[in-house]
Design an enzyme around this catalytic site. Structure first.
Site, PDB file in Angstrom:
ATOM      1  N   HIS A   1       8.527   6.598   9.970  1.00  0.00           N
ATOM      2  CA  HIS A   1       7.617   6.336   8.766  1.00  0.00           C
ATOM      3  C   HIS A   1       6.826   7.596   8.601  1.00  0.00           C
ATOM      4  O   HIS A   1       5.805   7.547   8.888  1.00  0.00           O
ATOM      5  CB  HIS A   1       7.068   5.315   8.859  1.00  0.00           C
ATOM      6  CG  HIS A   1       6.087   4.838   7.626  1.00  0.00           C
ATOM      7  ND1 HIS A   1       6.272   5.690   6.390  1.00  0.00           N
ATOM      8  CD2 HIS A   1       5.257   3.626   7.304  1.00  0.00           C
ATOM      9  CE1 HIS A   1       5.380   4.882   5.364  1.00  0.00           C
ATOM     10  NE2 HIS A   1       4.946   3.760   6.101  1.00  0.00           N
TER      11      HIS A   1
ATOM     12  N   ARG B   1      12.382   2.544   1.189  1.00  0.00           N
ATOM     13  CA  ARG B   1      11.864   1.754   2.402  1.00  0.00           C
ATOM     14  C   ARG B   1      12.894   0.748   2.647  1.00  0.00           C
ATOM     15  O   ARG B   1      13.454   0.220   1.488  1.00  0.00           O
ATOM     16  CB  ARG B   1      10.311   1.050   1.919  1.00  0.00           C
ATOM     17  CG  ARG B   1      10.201  -0.196   2.548  1.00  0.00           C
ATOM     18  CD  ARG B   1       9.541  -0.092   3.814  1.00  0.00           C
ATOM     19  NE  ARG B   1       8.523   0.883   4.074  1.00  0.00           N
ATOM     20  CZ  ARG B   1       6.991   0.496   4.122  1.00  0.00           C
ATOM     21  NH1 ARG B   1       7.100  -0.809   4.295  1.00  0.00           N
ATOM     22  NH2 ARG B   1       6.018   1.019   4.261  1.00  0.00           N
TER      23      ARG B   1
ATOM     24  N   ARG C   1       0.829  -1.247  -0.107  1.00  0.00           N
ATOM     25  CA  ARG C   1       0.107  -0.043  -0.083  1.00  0.00           C
ATOM     26  C   ARG C   1       0.835   1.277  -0.033  1.00  0.00           C
ATOM     27  O   ARG C   1       0.566   2.213  -0.605  1.00  0.00           O
ATOM     28  CB  ARG C   1      -0.911   0.130   0.988  1.00  0.00           C
ATOM     29  CG  ARG C   1      -0.506   0.372   2.495  1.00  0.00           C
ATOM     30  CD  ARG C   1      -1.666   0.142   3.242  1.00  0.00           C
ATOM     31  NE  ARG C   1      -2.346  -1.249   3.438  1.00  0.00           N
ATOM     32  CZ  ARG C   1      -3.537  -1.565   3.597  1.00  0.00           C
ATOM     33  NH1 ARG C   1      -4.420  -0.406   3.940  1.00  0.00           N
ATOM     34  NH2 ARG C   1      -4.170  -2.690   3.793  1.00  0.00           N
ATOM     35  N   THR C   2       2.050   1.324   0.489  1.00  0.00           N
ATOM     36  CA  THR C   2       2.503   2.449   0.845  1.00  0.00           C
ATOM     37  C   THR C   2       3.239   2.806  -0.752  1.00  0.00           C
ATOM     38  O   THR C   2       3.062   3.954  -1.118  1.00  0.00           O
ATOM     39  CB  THR C   2       3.798   2.402   1.764  1.00  0.00           C
ATOM     40  OG1 THR C   2       3.150   2.124   2.820  1.00  0.00           O
ATOM     41  CG2 THR C   2       4.647   3.786   1.765  1.00  0.00           C
TER      42      THR C   2
ATOM     43  N   LYS D   1      21.055  -8.700  -5.223  1.00  0.00           N
ATOM     44  CA  LYS D   1      22.349  -9.270  -5.819  1.00  0.00           C
ATOM     45  C   LYS D   1      23.580  -8.648  -5.018  1.00  0.00           C
ATOM     46  O   LYS D   1      24.616  -8.481  -5.306  1.00  0.00           O
ATOM     47  CB  LYS D   1      22.636  -8.658  -7.272  1.00  0.00           C
ATOM     48  CG  LYS D   1      21.801  -9.495  -8.198  1.00  0.00           C
ATOM     49  CD  LYS D   1      21.795  -8.939  -9.654  1.00  0.00           C
ATOM     50  CE  LYS D   1      20.684  -9.219 -10.540  1.00  0.00           C
ATOM     51  NZ  LYS D   1      20.474  -8.320 -11.482  1.00  0.00           N
TER      52      LYS D   1
END
Lengths: 181, 312
Positions: B135, B107, B57-58, B85
């Site tokens: 946040h 994030r 959702r974010t 990687k």
């Protein structure tokens, strides 16, 4: 920016008479108020639109919808400004599609505000006709845009600044021409 | 105006800056109610959401916000990118520069990741969650929602229930709500309450009934199931029994109290299904307001031409 007051173009009575004439012209051109709506451009276009609507209601004995448009998100100079303009809410609580919309602003100068307003308005729907009413036309257009209803034409130089004071926002009604020092 | 390149946390925002973001979000909300939800403001700008942790959702919220403002956006999520990687944040910063991104939405599981990245890129960095730290856009959308329902944030009593310790949502919200003058109560299992709550100027309650009593806002935090595996709570069921927001407990709150949750919901754990579906739950509004708040942040962080001169 320091300003030197040069002259008063309109006093409260002058503004009232100009708006009264414009209201009559709007009614005449649009043959009444059928399908007519006024939308003021923030900020000073909004109280002017409200007053025009009241005058039109006095003439035609009918109400008509009035809205307000914030054009900040449509400006073409956002990245060039040294400040960040505040975004205000656009409040048009009626459908503009099929309406005869008169955009209202205090001053027309380069025409760029009106260009932005046309884009903003068109994003809300598809008006049948869009016209433009301004209290002062000071010339120096940079785009092919003209006003349909003008309170007063004022030839200016680019160094000059037109200050419109509207009672609802500035506490008094008058229009001044100032010069940058 | 926002005199900053990045939005890294609520803690270093002033109340004026928060109010500016909330007021701008109110204008953006109007754009979202239109038939054509698009304004040309960020035409030609590139917004790069970079998600090193799963989130739907974010990420979707930021991408929609960017699209409503006409910015171009390409989402990069952990599984699909070179993150797996082993590309480090510094290399990522070089990639961002090469791609010409104007805004990076990051994030990351490590606290401080957004702040670190912001020092190595000219792009604006928006912290979309860094470990157990902050946040900020979640707190801003929550505060927007409270202001929208209650008319103000000042003097509003907010009860935050659940895992405060591991929650960046709680941390950012507590800082933001306190700055805006709300009264904040917290309640949760002792093992999930962090040390130093006193310095955050919140009232700590042992029993959820006391925390909720008379509250204007009941904020249920999501319980991560790994807290059970870590041995911090005896069982999910016991947590639900002691701390879950059900109708009985909600009745102790102010009659017009709203119930909030950052999503996704664990129905029957931190919030009962009946409460989640009740008219008092404003969870869907939080989601919608989130897009508006993120539009406001993207607009307010937009770099202007003369910023380049001041950037070192």
């Amino acid at each position: 920016m320091k300003l030197r007051e040069k002259a008063q173009i309109l006093d409260a009575e002058g503004i009232r008479r100009s708006l009264t004439r414009m209201a009559h012209e709007i009614v005449e051109t649009n043959k009444g108020v059928d399908n007519l709506a006024l939308i003021g451009i923030r900020r000073r276009g909004v109280p002017i639109a409200t007053r025009l609507a009241e005058l039109i209601t006095q003439i035609e004995k009918r109400d008509l919808p009035v809205g307000s448009l914030d054009i900040t998100l449509y400006r073409d100079d956002l990245t060039q400004l040294s400040y960040q303009p505040l975004v205000y809410r656009t409040e048009v609580d009626f459908s503009v599609t099929g309406k005869r919309v008169v955009l209202v602003d205090d001053v027309i100068y380069t025409g760029r505000t009106v260009r932005a307003a046309l884009d903003a308005l068109m994003d809300l729907g598809r008006p049948a006709v869009i016209e433009l009413a301004v209290l002062v036309d000071r010339g120096h257009r940079e785009l092919p845009i003209r006003a349909d209803y003008v309170g007063k034409n004022v030839p200016t130089s680019r160094k000059e600044v037109i200050s419109v004071h509207i009672k609802e926002i500035d506490g008094e009604d008058r229009v001044l021409i100032n010069e940058r020092e | 105006m926002l005199q900053r390149k990045d939005l890294l946390g609520i803690k270093d925002l002033t109340t004026d800056e928060m109010s500016l973001i909330l007021d701008t979000a109110a204008a953006m909300r109007e754009v979202m109610r239109r038939e054509i939800k698009k304004v040309p403001t960020l035409r030609g700008r590139v917004v790069l959401p970079l998600f090193y942790e799963p989130s739907t959702r974010t990420r979707v919220s930021f991408e929609l916000a960017a699209k409503h403002l006409s910015a171009d956006t390409v989402g990069v999520s952990a599984g699909a990118s070179s993150v797996v990687k082993g590309e480090g944040l510094l290399d990522t910063a070089r990639t961002i520069a090469a791609l010409g991104a104007d805004v990076v939405v990051l994030r990351h599981p490590a606290a401080g990741a957004a702040e670190f990245l912001s020092r190595y890129t000219r792009a604006s960095v928006i912290n979309a969650g860094d470990g157990m730290h902050e946040h900020p856009t979640q707190a801003l959308l929550d505060i927007y929602t409270i202001r929208d329902y209650k008319g103000t944030v000042e003097g509003v009593t907010v009860a935050v229930i659940g895992d405060i310790m591991h929650s960046r949502v709680a941390r950012s919200n507590i800082w933001g709500l306190r700055k805006m003058g709300a009264r904040v109560r917290v309640c949760g299992p002792a093992t999930l309450l962090p040390a130093g709550l006193d310095s955050m100027e919140v009232e700590v309650f042992r029993h959820v009934e006391e925390a909720v009593a008379g509250a204007d806002v009941v904020y249920a935090l999501r319980l991560q199931r790994e807290r059970f595996r870590q041995g911090l709570i005896p069982s999910i069921n016991e947590y639900a029994r002691l701390y879950g927001i059900n109708q009985e407990r909600l009745q102790l709150a102010h009659p017009e109290a709203i119930v909030m949750h950052p999503g996704p919901l664990n129905r029957g754990v931190e919030i009962s299904a009946a409460v989640a579906d009740s008219p008092q739950a404003v969870i869907a509004d939080q989601v919608a307001n989130g897009v508006a708040v993120r539009m406001a942040c993207l607009y307010l962080l937009m770099r202007r031409d003369d910023d380049d001169q001041t950037y070192h």
